[in-house]
Design a protein around this motif. Structure first.
Motif, PDB file in Angstrom:
ATOM      1  N   PHE A  75      66.682 -52.218 -12.002  1.00  0.00           N
ATOM      2  CA  PHE A  75      67.605 -53.274 -12.346  1.00  0.00           C
ATOM      3  C   PHE A  75      66.787 -54.471 -12.444  1.00  0.00           C
ATOM      4  N   ILE A  76      65.860 -54.743 -11.632  1.00  0.00           N
ATOM      5  CA  ILE A  76      65.274 -56.231 -11.610  1.00  0.00           C
ATOM      6  C   ILE A  76      64.504 -56.494 -12.811  1.00  0.00           C
ATOM      7  N   GLU A  80      70.913 -60.498 -12.008  1.00  0.00           N
ATOM      8  CA  GLU A  80      71.079 -60.688 -10.711  1.00  0.00           C
ATOM      9  C   GLU A  80      69.912 -60.278  -9.911  1.00  0.00           C
ATOM     10  N   ALA A  81      68.644 -60.219 -10.905  1.00  0.00           N
ATOM     11  CA  ALA A  81      67.384 -59.866 -10.149  1.00  0.00           C
ATOM     12  C   ALA A  81      66.829 -60.733  -8.961  1.00  0.00           C
ATOM     13  N   VAL A 117      57.346 -55.099  -7.596  1.00  0.00           N
ATOM     14  CA  VAL A 117      58.465 -55.970  -7.030  1.00  0.00           C
ATOM     15  C   VAL A 117      57.877 -56.904  -6.278  1.00  0.00           C
ATOM     16  N   LYS A 118      56.657 -56.669  -5.289  1.00  0.00           N
ATOM     17  CA  LYS A 118      56.025 -57.723  -4.528  1.00  0.00           C
ATOM     18  C   LYS A 118      55.749 -58.922  -5.456  1.00  0.00           C
ATOM     19  N   ARG A 128      56.697 -64.393  -7.455  1.00  0.00           N
ATOM     20  CA  ARG A 128      56.842 -65.459  -8.882  1.00  0.00           C
ATOM     21  C   ARG A 128      58.187 -65.963  -8.461  1.00  0.00           C
ATOM     22  N   GLY A 129      59.246 -65.141  -7.983  1.00  0.00           N
ATOM     23  CA  GLY A 129      60.766 -65.706  -7.868  1.00  0.00           C
ATOM     24  C   GLY A 129      61.433 -65.406  -9.081  1.00  0.00           C
ATOM     25  N   LYS A 130      61.032 -64.316  -9.959  1.00  0.00           N
ATOM     26  CA  LYS A 130      61.603 -63.603 -11.029  1.00  0.00           C
ATOM     27  C   LYS A 130      60.860 -62.684 -11.366  1.00  0.00           C
ATOM     28  N   PRO A 131      61.581 -61.548 -12.261  1.00  0.00           N
ATOM     29  CA  PRO A 131      61.084 -60.279 -12.758  1.00  0.00           C
ATOM     30  C   PRO A 131      59.789 -60.651 -13.527  1.00  0.00           C
TER      31      PRO A 131
END
Ligand code: SF4
Ligand code: F3S
Ligand code: FES
Length: 253
Positions: free
Chosen positions: A196-197, A204-205, A244-245, A250-253
């Protein structure tokens, strides 16, 4: 004179031989056992039988008390993950011909989750972590009436691999970090967060990235790759965790 040739009847296929396979199954009945114990069963099998067929034969013909989960029998529901010869696999996808039958085949419950009976573990801690990462689509705005949320092929490709998860827990229960610390979210929860991220339709990532930046989140992963090896769906689990790490940093996808 006719030139037509008479068709030869097909040669008869050689019959497939059955053979006896010994299974050593780790049994545990909480009503009578203080510790799990190994019990052996000899089962008549064909090479294309699966370990799940052996468990059914034992349950139906030798010991009806043998307890295990299964549903679809075709690698879809994810309910029959177990350790077979020390490796996490789905019993319904493991063919006898792919195992060394000159030795007994060891079958036991997956590790790291509370043992309930025989091959059944309590999956609640696993699903609690799964629920915590909010594994559902959360767009901030409603789609226009009668319209789809348009997504390009490239946008869809970003999370294609992680849509294949069947929540079997083979990955999480093969992870040494999870064995030593049941608090770690575990690879399956991260895979489902990834799904979903990186979905362009979701808004809502950031919430999920914050959840996974927790001390029991992605940073507990030591890149051991057991999860990737164990996944019966061939998902590149460790790669998904690494993505994901990077997104957390980055604070975003
Ligand atoms: Fe099972 Fe693979 Fe999903 Fe892990 S990522 S729960 S091993 S399907
Ligand atoms: Fe565990 Fe997989 Fe990481 S096995 S340590 S989650 S790479
Ligand atoms: Fe459904 Fe094996 S029984 S995945």
């Amino acid at each position: 004179m006719s030139t037509a040739t008479l068709e030869q009847p097909p040669a008869e296929a050689a019959p497939i031989e059955s053979f006896t396979v010994t299974f050593l199954i780790r049994r545990f009945d909480p009503d009578v056992d203080t510790e799990p114990r190994w019990q052996d069963f000899d089962v008549e099998m064909y090479p294309t039988d699966r370990v799940l067929d052996a468990l059914h034969k034992i349950k139906w013909e030798q010991d009806g008390s043998l307890t295990f989960r299964r549903s679809c029998a075709h690698g879809i529901c994810g309910s029959d993950a177990m350790r077979i010869n020390g490796r996490n696999r789905l019993a319904c996808k493991t063919l006898i011909k792919d195992l060394d039958i000159s030795k007994p085949i060891y079958v036991e419950a997956i590790k790291g989750l509370p043992l309930e009976k025989d091959l059944i573990v309590d999956m609640e801690p696993f699903f609690a972590s799964y629920r915590e990462v909010q594994p559902f689509l959360q767009p901030k705005t409603a789609a226009a009436p009668g319209k789809e949320r348009v997504q390009s092929v490239a946008e869809r490709a970003r999370f294609d691999d992680t849509t294949k998860c069947i929540l079997c827990a083979a990955c999480t229960s093969s992870c040494p970090v999870f064995w030593t610390d049941g608090q770690y979210f575990g690879p399956a929860a991260i895979v489902n967060a990834h799904r979903f991220i990186f979905d362009s339709r979701d808004d809502e990532a950031k919430v999920r990235l914050d959840i996974l930046n927790d001390k029991e989140g992605v940073w507990r992963c030591r890149t051991t790759f057991n999860c990737t090896e164990a996944c019966p769906r061939g998902i590149e689990v460790t790669k998904a965790i690494a993505e994901v790490k990077q997104a957390v940093m980055r604070g975003k996808p």
